[in-house]
Motif scaffolding. Structure first.
Motif, PDB file in Angstrom:
ATOM      1  N   LEU A  41       1.215  -6.280 -13.716  1.00  0.00           N
ATOM      2  CA  LEU A  41       1.421  -4.840 -13.676  1.00  0.00           C
ATOM      3  C   LEU A  41       1.967  -4.432 -12.321  1.00  0.00           C
ATOM      4  CD1 LEU A  41      -1.932  -3.693 -15.324  1.00  0.00           C
ATOM      5  CD2 LEU A  41       0.293  -3.968 -16.436  1.00  0.00           C
ATOM      6  N   LYS A  42       2.729  -3.367 -12.317  1.00  0.00           N
ATOM      7  CA  LYS A  42       3.288  -2.837 -11.073  1.00  0.00           C
ATOM      8  C   LYS A  42       2.624  -1.520 -10.745  1.00  0.00           C
ATOM      9  CE  LYS A  42       7.835  -5.021 -11.639  1.00  0.00           C
ATOM     10  NZ  LYS A  42       9.310  -4.792 -11.709  1.00  0.00           N
ATOM     11  N   GLN A  43       2.553  -1.237  -9.455  1.00  0.00           N
ATOM     12  CA  GLN A  43       1.984   0.031  -9.010  1.00  0.00           C
ATOM     13  C   GLN A  43       2.910   1.183  -9.405  1.00  0.00           C
ATOM     14  OE1 GLN A  43      -0.914   0.500  -7.892  1.00  0.00           O
ATOM     15  NE2 GLN A  43      -1.614  -1.475  -7.090  1.00  0.00           N
ATOM     16  N   PRO A  44       2.354   2.351  -9.710  1.00  0.00           N
ATOM     17  CA  PRO A  44       0.925   2.696  -9.691  1.00  0.00           C
ATOM     18  C   PRO A  44       0.190   2.202 -10.933  1.00  0.00           C
ATOM     19  CG  PRO A  44       2.210   4.606 -10.318  1.00  0.00           C
ATOM     20  CD  PRO A  44       3.201   3.521 -10.017  1.00  0.00           C
TER      21      PRO A  44
ATOM     22  N   ASN B 202      -2.773  -9.225  -3.020  1.00  0.00           N
ATOM     23  CA  ASN B 202      -1.763 -10.110  -3.634  1.00  0.00           C
ATOM     24  C   ASN B 202      -2.266 -10.785  -4.915  1.00  0.00           C
ATOM     25  OD1 ASN B 202      -0.012  -9.552  -1.438  1.00  0.00           O
ATOM     26  ND2 ASN B 202      -0.975 -11.192  -0.246  1.00  0.00           N
ATOM     27  N   VAL B 203      -3.306 -10.232  -5.537  1.00  0.00           N
ATOM     28  CA  VAL B 203      -3.758 -10.762  -6.821  1.00  0.00           C
ATOM     29  C   VAL B 203      -3.074  -9.967  -7.931  1.00  0.00           C
ATOM     30  CG1 VAL B 203      -5.722 -11.086  -8.366  1.00  0.00           C
ATOM     31  CG2 VAL B 203      -5.975 -11.550  -5.929  1.00  0.00           C
ATOM     32  N   PRO B 204      -2.220 -10.599  -8.744  1.00  0.00           N
ATOM     33  CA  PRO B 204      -1.537  -9.868  -9.822  1.00  0.00           C
ATOM     34  C   PRO B 204      -2.508  -9.539 -10.952  1.00  0.00           C
ATOM     35  CG  PRO B 204      -0.995 -12.188  -9.938  1.00  0.00           C
ATOM     36  CD  PRO B 204      -1.814 -12.023  -8.692  1.00  0.00           C
ATOM     37  N   LEU B 205      -2.407  -8.326 -11.447  1.00  0.00           N
ATOM     38  CA  LEU B 205      -3.257  -7.868 -12.533  1.00  0.00           C
ATOM     39  C   LEU B 205      -2.439  -7.727 -13.810  1.00  0.00           C
ATOM     40  CD1 LEU B 205      -5.296  -5.109 -10.639  1.00  0.00           C
ATOM     41  CD2 LEU B 205      -5.945  -7.491 -11.053  1.00  0.00           C
ATOM     42  N   CYS B 206      -3.013  -8.190 -14.919  1.00  0.00           N
ATOM     43  CA  CYS B 206      -2.293  -8.157 -16.189  1.00  0.00           C
ATOM     44  C   CYS B 206      -2.988  -7.302 -17.243  1.00  0.00           C
ATOM     45  CB  CYS B 206      -2.120  -9.583 -16.735  1.00  0.00           C
ATOM     46  SG  CYS B 206      -1.062 -10.621 -15.707  1.00  0.00           S
ATOM     47  N   GLY B 207      -4.102  -6.658 -16.900  1.00  0.00           N
ATOM     48  CA  GLY B 207      -4.805  -5.817 -17.860  1.00  0.00           C
ATOM     49  C   GLY B 207      -5.172  -4.484 -17.243  1.00  0.00           C
ATOM     50  N   ARG B 208      -5.536  -3.545 -18.111  1.00  0.00           N
ATOM     51  CA  ARG B 208      -5.860  -2.197 -17.646  1.00  0.00           C
ATOM     52  C   ARG B 208      -7.270  -1.756 -18.037  1.00  0.00           C
ATOM     53  NH1 ARG B 208      -1.265   0.647 -16.058  1.00  0.00           N
ATOM     54  NH2 ARG B 208       0.717  -0.328 -16.624  1.00  0.00           N
TER      55      ARG B 208
ATOM     56  N   LYS C   8      -9.686   7.369 -17.530  1.00  0.00           N
ATOM     57  CA  LYS C   8      -8.654   6.761 -16.702  1.00  0.00           C
ATOM     58  C   LYS C   8      -8.989   6.921 -15.227  1.00  0.00           C
ATOM     59  CE  LYS C   8      -4.838   7.268 -19.998  1.00  0.00           C
ATOM     60  NZ  LYS C   8      -3.471   7.795 -20.228  1.00  0.00           N
ATOM     61  N   ILE C   9      -8.682   5.889 -14.463  1.00  0.00           N
ATOM     62  CA  ILE C   9      -8.915   5.909 -13.020  1.00  0.00           C
ATOM     63  C   ILE C   9      -7.812   5.109 -12.344  1.00  0.00           C
ATOM     64  CG2 ILE C   9     -10.507   3.933 -13.214  1.00  0.00           C
ATOM     65  CD1 ILE C   9     -12.016   5.069 -10.801  1.00  0.00           C
ATOM     66  N   ALA C  10      -7.250   5.666 -11.281  1.00  0.00           N
ATOM     67  CA  ALA C  10      -6.156   5.014 -10.569  1.00  0.00           C
ATOM     68  C   ALA C  10      -6.663   3.812  -9.779  1.00  0.00           C
ATOM     69  CB  ALA C  10      -5.453   6.006  -9.648  1.00  0.00           C
ATOM     70  N   TYR C  11      -5.739   3.026  -9.282  1.00  0.00           N
ATOM     71  CA  TYR C  11      -6.088   1.761  -8.613  1.00  0.00           C
ATOM     72  C   TYR C  11      -6.915   2.007  -7.345  1.00  0.00           C
ATOM     73  CZ  TYR C  11      -5.517  -2.736  -6.276  1.00  0.00           C
ATOM     74  OH  TYR C  11      -5.749  -3.925  -5.634  1.00  0.00           O
ATOM     75  N   ILE C  12      -6.459   2.906  -6.466  1.00  0.00           N
ATOM     76  CA  ILE C  12      -7.164   3.141  -5.201  1.00  0.00           C
ATOM     77  C   ILE C  12      -8.560   3.710  -5.435  1.00  0.00           C
ATOM     78  CG2 ILE C  12      -7.113   4.384  -3.014  1.00  0.00           C
ATOM     79  CD1 ILE C  12      -5.128   2.078  -3.197  1.00  0.00           C
TER      80      ILE C  12
END
Length: 381
Positions: A19-22, A178-184, A104-108
């Motif tokens: 996934l890419k930010q945001p 730098n850990v790539p995330l693939c789920g939400r 829903k909650i944003a990454y930060i």
């Protein structure tokens, strides 16, 4: 057949694309009927109000009363701040989910919530360890207590408890870089380190090893230190109790709140761990048991210290009375308790009457203020 294989390959490729930010996560939350949401919201709101009032009153009383600027009460104040951190980390977000279905909650914010969750747990045990050290010095070295537990050492111990916890958690969350995330979808009520890294595209063994290491190390070291301190306290108290039973009862009364608070926190943490060892439990029960560690201690701790500590209980009572009657002014004369009760009763309501305890509390506050006023008059003259 070929098209089905192509579609399956494309689906697999899609699942491993980082996934890419945001990045916006979605908390799974509780699985409840919409009609039950408002009722559960009121329960969560009530728990949060009780936690805020209980811890807030204790903090305000200790910070505003110079007579409580003693090591034990300063550490209690730090513990109440930690309780507020834990309750505020979980309950407001949970209330929005129950009332409005906001999942829903944003990454930060997710990282911040997870950071606060782990900081709360680590700081709680480090602060309780420092409090055990303070009680050990007070009971086992009473004549040297004030020379050992100076103001500088007191604040250094409290700061060390927070700094150690913060450093350990900062290193824990540094593995997120730098850990790539693939789920939400985070399959929990709140965000945690493990909940977020479960969405990683690749395994994270370093974070797993470090997390388990600091968990067992902090738990074991603090348990050994606390157990040693209170075993020594018990031994000294029993020896002193043979000649003076009041010393033994005073030592037990002083140390009992800390032991109860530590045991309650460990029980709540143990329930959190054991809840995931029983697959037969429903997800709602597991989630409910997992948030008890952030709700029960913040509600119970102020009650425990308020009931056991006579000084803190009386100061809280005086603070509440002064807050309820902010317009009351002392006259130059010193009225009796009966006159003072009648004056307050007439000024507020014909049917209102204060108890003897309330009035004595006001007289005590008057006696503390009058000498300061007289000293100010002398300085002006």
């Amino acid at each position: 057949m070929i098209w089905r294989a192509v579609l399956l390959w494309m689906e697999n490729q899609t699942m491993v694309i980082p996934l890419k930010q945001p990045i916006v996560f979605q908390l799974e939350g509780f699985d409840v009927q919409p009609a039950n949401g408002p009722f559960l919201f009121l329960l969560a709101l009530l728990a949060y109000i009780v936690a805020l009032l209980g811890n807030g009153v204790v903090i305000c009383v200790i910070m505003t009363d110079k007579n409580l600027y003693r090591p034990m009460f300063v550490m209690i104040c730090h513990l109440m701040v930690c309780d507020l951190l834990g309750a505020t980390m979980v309950l407001p977000r949970l209330m929005m989910d129950l009332l409005m279905g906001l999942k829903k909650i944003a990454y930060i914010p997710a990282i911040a919530q997870a950071f606060c969750a782990h900081t709360y747990g680590t700081t709680m045990v480090t602060l309780l360890t420092v409090m055990a050290y303070d009680r050990y010095i007070a009971v086992c070295e009473p004549l040297r207590y004030h020379s050992i537990m100076t103001s500088a050492r007191l604040h250094s111990c409290c700061a060390l408890a927070w700094i150690v916890a913060l450093l350990l958690i900062v290193v824990l969350f540094s593995f997120h870089m730098n850990v790539p995330l693939c789920g939400r979808v985070i399959q929990h009520v709140y965000c945690s380190n493990r909940g977020i890294l479960n969405l990683a595209c690749t395994p994270t063994p370093a974070n797993n090893i470090y997390g388990l290491t600091i968990t067992w190390t902090v738990s074991t070291v603090t348990f050994i230190f606390i157990a040693f301190s209170y075993i020594r306290i018990l031994s000294v108290s029993l020896k002193q109790g043979r000649t003076n039973s009041s010393l033994r009862s005073k030592a037990f009364q002083t140390c009992a709140p800390h032991i109860v608070v530590y045991v309650l926190f460990q029980i709540a943490a143990l329930i959190l761990i054991l809840s995931y060892r029983f697959p037969s439990l429903s997800q709602n029960i597991k989630k409910f048991l997992s948030i008890l560690v952030y709700i029960i201690p913040p509600i119970i701790n102020p009650i425990i210290y308020g009931l056991v500590s006579k000084d803190l209980r009386m100061k809280c009572f005086c603070w509440l009375i002064q807050t309820m009657f902010p317009s009351f002014h002392w006259s130059g004369s010193q009225p009796s308790v009966k006159q003072l009760g009648g004056k307050i009763s007439n000024s507020k309501s014909e049917t209102m009457s204060l108890s003897q305890k309330s009035v004595e509390c006001l007289l005590q506050s008057r006696d503390e203020v009058l000498p300061q006023v007289q000293d100010n008059k002398e300085n002006i003259q």
